[in-house]
Design a protein around this motif. Structure first.
Motif, PDB file in Angstrom:
ATOM      1  N   GLU A 313       1.061  -1.212  -0.034  1.00 40.06           N
ATOM      2  CA  GLU A 313       0.085   0.085   0.070  1.00 40.06           C
ATOM      3  C   GLU A 313       0.805   1.234  -0.014  1.00 40.06           C
ATOM      4  O   GLU A 313       0.258   2.443  -0.246  1.00 40.06           O
ATOM      5  N   HIS A 314       2.010   1.151   0.328  1.00 39.14           N
ATOM      6  CA  HIS A 314       2.770   2.391   0.513  1.00 39.14           C
ATOM      7  C   HIS A 314       4.119   2.311  -0.053  1.00 39.14           C
ATOM      8  O   HIS A 314       4.945   3.510  -0.152  1.00 39.14           O
ATOM      9  N   ASN A 315       4.485   1.374  -0.828  1.00 41.70           N
ATOM     10  CA  ASN A 315       5.847   1.210  -1.673  1.00 41.70           C
ATOM     11  C   ASN A 315       7.012   1.339  -0.712  1.00 41.70           C
ATOM     12  O   ASN A 315       7.910   1.872  -1.071  1.00 41.70           O
ATOM     13  N   ILE A 316       6.678   1.002   0.474  1.00 45.43           N
ATOM     14  CA  ILE A 316       7.973   1.026   1.680  1.00 45.43           C
ATOM     15  C   ILE A 316       8.641  -0.259   1.561  1.00 45.43           C
ATOM     16  O   ILE A 316       8.201  -1.339   1.948  1.00 45.43           O
ATOM     17  N   TYR A 317      10.023  -0.372   0.974  1.00 47.90           N
ATOM     18  CA  TYR A 317      10.609  -1.619   1.145  1.00 47.90           C
ATOM     19  C   TYR A 317      11.849  -1.367   1.964  1.00 47.90           C
ATOM     20  O   TYR A 317      13.003  -0.867   1.688  1.00 47.90           O
ATOM     21  N   GLY A 318      11.941  -2.040   3.202  1.00 46.44           N
ATOM     22  CA  GLY A 318      13.114  -1.787   4.165  1.00 46.44           C
ATOM     23  C   GLY A 318      13.034  -0.528   4.888  1.00 46.44           C
ATOM     24  O   GLY A 318      12.404   0.674   4.456  1.00 46.44           O
ATOM     25  N   GLY A 319      14.073  -0.181   5.673  1.00 42.21           N
ATOM     26  CA  GLY A 319      14.325   0.944   6.199  1.00 42.21           C
ATOM     27  C   GLY A 319      13.573   1.479   7.719  1.00 42.21           C
ATOM     28  O   GLY A 319      12.990   0.484   8.197  1.00 42.21           O
ATOM     29  N   ILE A 320      13.565   2.732   7.962  1.00 41.52           N
ATOM     30  CA  ILE A 320      13.042   2.964   9.279  1.00 41.52           C
ATOM     31  C   ILE A 320      12.067   4.159   9.085  1.00 41.52           C
ATOM     32  O   ILE A 320      12.197   5.021   8.504  1.00 41.52           O
ATOM     33  N   THR A 321      10.791   4.207   9.878  1.00 45.80           N
ATOM     34  CA  THR A 321      10.163   5.093   9.931  1.00 45.80           C
ATOM     35  C   THR A 321      10.043   5.657  11.397  1.00 45.80           C
ATOM     36  O   THR A 321      10.133   4.815  12.448  1.00 45.80           O
ATOM     37  N   TRP A 322      10.394   6.992  11.553  1.00 43.22           N
ATOM     38  CA  TRP A 322      10.804   7.678  12.970  1.00 43.22           C
ATOM     39  C   TRP A 322       9.610   8.341  13.420  1.00 43.22           C
ATOM     40  O   TRP A 322       8.621   8.968  12.595  1.00 43.22           O
ATOM     41  N   ASP A 324       7.843  10.349  17.182  1.00 44.45           N
ATOM     42  CA  ASP A 324       8.588  10.801  18.469  1.00 44.45           C
ATOM     43  C   ASP A 324       7.683  10.504  19.678  1.00 44.45           C
ATOM     44  O   ASP A 324       7.693  10.968  20.593  1.00 44.45           O
ATOM     45  N   GLN A 325       6.865   9.408  19.196  1.00 39.99           N
ATOM     46  CA  GLN A 325       6.145   8.639  20.557  1.00 39.99           C
ATOM     47  C   GLN A 325       7.184   7.711  20.902  1.00 39.99           C
ATOM     48  O   GLN A 325       8.605   7.599  20.519  1.00 39.99           O
ATOM     49  N   ASP A 326       6.955   7.172  22.145  1.00 39.53           N
ATOM     50  CA  ASP A 326       7.833   6.279  22.994  1.00 39.53           C
ATOM     51  C   ASP A 326       8.431   5.268  21.766  1.00 39.53           C
ATOM     52  O   ASP A 326       9.638   5.107  22.076  1.00 39.53           O
ATOM     53  N   ILE A 327       7.700   4.823  20.974  1.00 38.15           N
ATOM     54  CA  ILE A 327       8.243   3.448  20.341  1.00 38.15           C
ATOM     55  C   ILE A 327       9.280   3.704  19.295  1.00 38.15           C
ATOM     56  O   ILE A 327      10.099   2.973  18.854  1.00 38.15           O
ATOM     57  N   THR A 328       9.397   5.017  19.150  1.00 41.90           N
ATOM     58  CA  THR A 328      10.585   5.609  18.403  1.00 41.90           C
ATOM     59  C   THR A 328      10.694   5.317  16.807  1.00 41.90           C
ATOM     60  O   THR A 328      10.984   6.232  16.125  1.00 41.90           O
ATOM     61  N   GLN A 329      10.967   3.983  16.622  1.00 38.12           N
ATOM     62  CA  GLN A 329      11.053   3.624  15.375  1.00 38.12           C
ATOM     63  C   GLN A 329      10.319   2.505  15.033  1.00 38.12           C
ATOM     64  O   GLN A 329       9.999   1.598  15.584  1.00 38.12           O
ATOM     65  N   ILE A 330       9.879   2.297  13.652  1.00 34.84           N
ATOM     66  CA  ILE A 330       9.416   1.360  13.165  1.00 34.84           C
ATOM     67  C   ILE A 330      10.009   0.697  11.954  1.00 34.84           C
ATOM     68  O   ILE A 330      10.631   1.678  11.096  1.00 34.84           O
ATOM     69  N   TRP A 331      10.721  -0.490  11.921  1.00 33.64           N
ATOM     70  CA  TRP A 331      11.599  -1.108  10.891  1.00 33.64           C
ATOM     71  C   TRP A 331      10.808  -1.927  10.110  1.00 33.64           C
ATOM     72  O   TRP A 331       9.943  -2.867  10.573  1.00 33.64           O
ATOM     73  N   TYR A 332      10.905  -1.850   8.879  1.00 28.98           N
ATOM     74  CA  TYR A 332      10.475  -2.837   7.932  1.00 28.98           C
ATOM     75  C   TYR A 332      11.404  -3.932   7.505  1.00 28.98           C
ATOM     76  O   TYR A 332      12.501  -3.456   7.385  1.00 28.98           O
ATOM     77  N   PRO A 333      11.130  -4.956   7.196  1.00 29.52           N
ATOM     78  CA  PRO A 333      12.190  -6.202   6.853  1.00 29.52           C
ATOM     79  C   PRO A 333      12.996  -5.579   5.595  1.00 29.52           C
ATOM     80  O   PRO A 333      12.262  -5.403   4.572  1.00 29.52           O
ATOM     81  N   ASN A 334      14.423  -5.843   5.736  1.00 26.22           N
ATOM     82  CA  ASN A 334      15.195  -5.714   4.570  1.00 26.22           C
ATOM     83  C   ASN A 334      15.532  -6.785   3.583  1.00 26.22           C
ATOM     84  O   ASN A 334      16.184  -6.823   2.710  1.00 26.22           O
ATOM     85  N   HIS A 335      14.450  -8.087   3.728  1.00 20.13           N
ATOM     86  CA  HIS A 335      14.700  -9.124   3.016  1.00 20.13           C
ATOM     87  C   HIS A 335      13.230  -9.510   2.837  1.00 20.13           C
ATOM     88  O   HIS A 335      12.225  -9.409   3.394  1.00 20.13           O
ATOM     89  N   GLY A 336      13.402 -10.547   1.984  1.00 19.42           N
ATOM     90  CA  GLY A 336      11.861 -11.258   1.616  1.00 19.42           C
ATOM     91  C   GLY A 336      10.848 -10.426   1.044  1.00 19.42           C
ATOM     92  O   GLY A 336       9.660 -10.692   1.138  1.00 19.42           O
ATOM     93  N   PHE A 337      11.423  -9.267   0.293  1.00 21.73           N
ATOM     94  CA  PHE A 337      10.398  -8.318  -0.261  1.00 21.73           C
ATOM     95  C   PHE A 337       9.474  -9.165  -1.062  1.00 21.73           C
ATOM     96  O   PHE A 337       9.729 -10.043  -1.880  1.00 21.73           O
ATOM     97  N   GLN A 338       8.147  -8.425  -1.113  1.00 21.15           N
ATOM     98  CA  GLN A 338       7.126  -8.824  -1.788  1.00 21.15           C
ATOM     99  C   GLN A 338       6.504 -10.380  -1.430  1.00 21.15           C
ATOM    100  O   GLN A 338       5.486 -10.666  -1.975  1.00 21.15           O
ATOM    101  N   ARG A 339       7.023 -11.055  -0.306  1.00 23.20           N
ATOM    102  CA  ARG A 339       6.520 -12.109   0.380  1.00 23.20           C
ATOM    103  C   ARG A 339       5.003 -11.610   1.059  1.00 23.20           C
ATOM    104  O   ARG A 339       4.741 -10.338   1.125  1.00 23.20           O
TER     105      ARG A 339
END
Ligand code: FAD
Length: 453
Positions: A313-322, A324-339
């Motif tokens: 839905e968002h064309n995000i392949y790996g990397g980090i969304t930041w 400033d809530q406590d959770i700080t980061q959301i990490w998307y997997p950098n492998h297994g794309f499109q599974r």
């Protein structure tokens, strides 16, 4: 394990005493069926069985210049792949900015560069800089700034295709040809948060290209383990470290509480300081004081299994969304794309009050809190993320913290025949490379002494 491997290569006989049933310490990769035992809770990993569904709860990325670690990967045949810190298609989010709507990194970055370039161009054209610039300097710098910020021929910034296009701009935008309105630099820099996070991958240890072992970070630990396994005593919890007339004596207990004693010429102590502080010892008062005062981060990670809505839905392949809530980061997997599914890190908190708050929560509350905060960024998480699991490193037995945060001094020197090592005693705390470098330093101390240097 580095110290044992290299000391053995130098002709020393080594024994490794490891409290747990497997080696690797903080290099912890969780897969279906694994169990996380913190000091006051137990969780079992409910991911589906699949080679791509793993969660690096500890180390996850390797800098391209962590050459000792990468050298072992080469030697051991550990397959590496790219790890993404800086994904321009990932987001930055603050509930207090832009109506709480996540902002795609490419747009913030493009507008920030455009704003800076325009400002500096204006100053140069007004001869407003203290520094004397020749006409040639000015022309060169102005040309560079036009590139840097994508300014127009008049050195003004009024938006750029680099920011993406209007119409669902968080997926890249589809109305090519139209520009997104440029955001004013003044509005972008009011929040320290944006500045800080956009600069994260500028750090020497965080710059692209980063690397990860294919299949999970513990592939490295397993490779080390297989090379020294004959010298490891598992489930051997060290309870005392003593000095003797000509060396050291270590007392350890197996699971049933039965004690054993090991005498050796030297002992390299790699036990994290918060654990070591509770172990009976003959260390000097100065060594004991530094161990007792050593601070560690309250790092926490939380992960879920989820269908890959971020890719679809968002064309995000790996990397980090930041955020400033406590959770700080959301990490998307950098492998297994499109599974179909992947492991999403819903929270990665480095330290501080947020880390302590999460550490104090029971695991179920960590999952609920992460779900609530991460859903402010990706509402899909509320319904689609499942099988949550967390690790609060201050509550992990035999670790009791993420990484060392004090500046070592006394512990860098041996205490008679006892030498100290571990990431916290290196120039790269919080990195596996640091742990390896500290092992090299421990070996040097022993070899120098044996050579009478
Ligand atoms: C959340 C997190 C993220 C990280 N991210 C990265 C990253 O992306 N990249 C990177 O390179 N590094 C990263 N690190 C740092 C990396 O994990 C450490 O620097 C490294 O693994 C530390 O190695 P060590 O040998 O010093 O300590 P440890 O791995 O902690 O080893 C200490 C060993 O001592 C054992 N032990 C403890 N007490 C006793 C006892 N009483 N008796 C016997 N044995 C005992 C433990 O079981 C353990 O095996 C991260 C760490 C954390 C926590």
């Amino acid at each position: 394990m580095t110290a044992a491997l290299e000391m053995t290569r130098l002709g020393y006989a080594c024994t490794l005493l490891e409290a747990r049933g497997s080696a690797g310490g903080r290099v912890l990769t969780l897969r279906a069926g694994d169990v996380v035992n913190e000091v006051d809770s137990s969780q079992s990993c409910q991911f589906d069985f699949d080679e791509d569904l793993y969660f690096n709860a500890g180390p996850s990325r390797i800098a391209q210049h962590h050459e000792s670690l990468l050298g072992y990967c080469r030697e051991f045949g550990v397959k590496l792949e790219a790890f993404t810190n800086d994904n321009r298609g990932a987001w930055l989010h603050s509930p207090g900015a832009f109506d709480g709507q996540p902002q795609v990194a490419r747009r913030l970055l493009a507008d920030t560069r455009g704003g800076i370039a325009e400002l500096l161009s204006t100053a140069i054209n007004q001869d407003a800089l203290d520094q004397a610039l020749t006409e040639a300097d000015k022309a060169n710098i102005l040309a560079m700034l036009r590139q840097f910020g994508d300014l127009d021929i008049n050195n003004s910034y009024s938006g750029t295709p680099r920011a993406g296009f209007p119409g669902q701009e968080n997926v890249g935008g589809r109305q090519r040809g139209e520009l997104l309105p440029a955001r004013r630099l003044q509005d972008l820099v009011t929040e320290f948060f944006w500045e800080l996070r956009l600069s994260f991958s500028q750090g020497f240890d965080q710059q692209p290209v980063m690397l990860q072992p294919a299949g999970g970070m513990d592939r490295i630990a397993r490779a080390f383990e297989s090379r020294v396994v004959d010298d490891i005593v598992f489930e051997a919890e060290v309870t005392e470290v003593r000095k003797t007339a000509d060396g050291t004596r270590v007392i350890y207990e197996d699971r049933s509480g039965t004690s054993s004693t090991l005498e050796a010429d030297y002992c390299i102590v790699t036990i994290p300081a918060p654990v070591l502080a509770g172990i009976a010892n003959d260390f000097s008062a100065a060594h004991q004081a530094e161990i007792a005062g050593f601070q560690y981060s309250s790092a926490v990670r939380v992960a879920f299994q989820a269908p890959r809505f971020w890719e679809r839905e968002h064309n995000i392949y790996g990397g980090i969304t930041w955020t400033d809530q406590d959770i700080t980061q959301i990490w998307y997997p950098n492998h297994g794309f499109q599974r179909e599914t992947g492991i999403l890190v819903g929270a990665y908190i480095f330290d501080g009050a947020a880390g302590n708050r999460f550490t104090d929560m029971p695991p179920a509350t960590r999952i609920d809190t992460t779900t609530a905060q991460a859903s402010n960024v990706h509402p899909q998480i509320r319904d689609q993320a499942s099988n949550g699991i967390s690790v609060a490193w201050k509550k992990m037995p035999f670790q009791r913290g993420g990484w060392g945060m004090s500046n070592p001094s006394v512990l860098l020197t041996a205490d008679d025949s006892i030498v100290f090592a571990g990431e916290h005693l290196s120039i790269l705390p919080g990195w596996q490379e640091g742990a390896i470098l500290s092992a090299y330093s421990a070996i040097d101390q022993i070899v120098d002494r044996d050579r009478g240097a």
